[in-house]
Write a protein that holds these residues in place. Structure first.
Motif, PDB file in Angstrom:
ATOM      1  N   LEU A 182      43.097  35.970  32.777  1.00  0.00           N
ATOM      2  CA  LEU A 182      42.958  36.480  34.142  1.00  0.00           C
ATOM      3  C   LEU A 182      41.624  36.054  34.750  1.00  0.00           C
ATOM      4  CD1 LEU A 182      44.525  40.008  33.598  1.00  0.00           C
ATOM      5  CD2 LEU A 182      45.519  38.115  34.893  1.00  0.00           C
ATOM      6  N   ASP A 183      40.559  36.052  33.945  1.00  0.00           N
ATOM      7  CA  ASP A 183      39.266  35.557  34.436  1.00  0.00           C
ATOM      8  C   ASP A 183      39.373  34.077  34.810  1.00  0.00           C
ATOM      9  OD1 ASP A 183      37.894  37.954  34.219  1.00  0.00           O
ATOM     10  OD2 ASP A 183      37.154  37.537  32.198  1.00  0.00           O
ATOM     11  N   HIS A 186      41.173  33.778  38.041  1.00  0.00           N
ATOM     12  CA  HIS A 186      40.250  34.179  39.104  1.00  0.00           C
ATOM     13  C   HIS A 186      39.302  33.035  39.449  1.00  0.00           C
ATOM     14  CE1 HIS A 186      37.295  36.555  41.344  1.00  0.00           C
ATOM     15  NE2 HIS A 186      36.364  36.015  40.566  1.00  0.00           N
ATOM     16  N   HIS A 204      45.718  45.557  35.912  1.00  0.00           N
ATOM     17  CA  HIS A 204      45.283  44.163  35.943  1.00  0.00           C
ATOM     18  C   HIS A 204      45.489  43.594  37.348  1.00  0.00           C
ATOM     19  CE1 HIS A 204      45.694  43.405  31.329  1.00  0.00           C
ATOM     20  NE2 HIS A 204      44.584  44.038  31.646  1.00  0.00           N
ATOM     21  N   TYR A 208      42.381  42.120  39.666  1.00  0.00           N
ATOM     22  CA  TYR A 208      42.235  40.678  39.867  1.00  0.00           C
ATOM     23  C   TYR A 208      42.848  40.152  41.162  1.00  0.00           C
ATOM     24  CZ  TYR A 208      40.377  40.092  35.168  1.00  0.00           C
ATOM     25  OH  TYR A 208      39.581  40.151  34.054  1.00  0.00           O
TER      26      TYR A 208
END
Length: 268
Positions: A182-183, A186, A204, A208
């Protein structure tokens, strides 16, 4: 569709054979957003994503990319604009990680399929970002489920498309790798890509997503900034559960705390 959107649906009806999943859906994916689609199983999330990926033609209405129906694009031209990671993907027997990730470069290659320096750079950039570079020579079928998922994400990244669609990309990953993926998504969004992902965890999604699409029963019941649309009423409408919504103490984004049945034997 809006001026700040390249991809979306215009009153599209989506069906498998005669079974209608969603009727007259209209939505626009904001360009440069991290758009997350949430909803219960069977609500039409993956069907919507498959339509955006040109894998399911609407029976009415249209799916549009830059004002054209997605079906009007030649396959390679569309694949240079939109990448797609399905929920369940299968690799050819005995293929190595590097060879599978390299297949993400196919839309960019000419008729002779010559491998270029740009292809090599895209390959290793994607494998480094997903921490699969140390697996390059391993057969994919020998990897764990989490490792395979990271390899498939690497293949999608190697495609280097401005729009990337992912169906449950955190499946099979432990919590550390879920957050790492997810990072990464992003970061891709902040570098200029448009990301659209189906996620199961509303927390989540809230943390995000810059744009949230909530679905239930084949309909979009809410969309917008998750900080404004995630409410107890929305969670009840979408997931059929009671919840308490609090601000996350770290990010300030909505934190969904589900409430179980009070007569459960597990609740004192």
């Amino acid at each position: 569709m809006t001026d700040d959107s390249r991809l979306g649906l215009d009153t599209a009806t989506l069906a498998y054979d005669r079974r209608v999943i969603a009727r007259e859906l209209s939505l626009a994916v904001p360009d440069g957003s991290f758009t997350v689609i949430v909803g219960p199983n069977g609500c039409g999330k993956s069907t919507l994503l498959r339509a955006l990926a040109r894998l399911l033609a609407p029976t009415a209405g249209a799916v549009l990319l830059d004002g054209r129906t997605v079906q009007s694009y030649p396959a390679k031209e569309f694949a240079r604009a939109v990448g797609f990671l399905p929920q369940s993907a299968t690799a050819p027997d005995a293929i190595t990680v590097a060879d599978l990730v390299a297949r993400g470069r196919f839309p960019h290659q000419g008729p002779l399929h010559r491998w270029t320096r740009s292809d090599e750079e895209a390959l290793w950039e994607a494998m480094t970002a997903t921490r699969t570079d140390d697996l390059a020579d391993r057969p994919v079928d020998e990897l764990s489920g989490g490792q395979r998922q990271r390899v498939w994400i690497a293949m999608a990244l190697a495609q280097r498309t401005p729009i990337l669609l992912l169906d449950e990309p955190t499946t099979f990953l432990d919590i550390a790798f879920q957050l790492e993926v997810l990072d990464l998504l992003h970061d891709l969004r902040t570098s200029g890509r448009t990301i659209v992902a189906v996620l199961h965890d509303p927390n989540h999604a809230a943390q995000y997503a810059s744009h949230l699409i909530a679905m239930a029963d084949g309909e979009v019941v809410a969309e917008g900034d998750p900080r404004t649309i995630i409410t107890g009423e929305l969670i009840r409408r979408v997931f059929g559960i009671e919840s308490t919504i609090l601000p996350d103490p770290v990010t300030g984004t909505p934190l969904v705390i589900p409430r179980g049945r009070r007569d459960s034997p597990l609740i004192g």
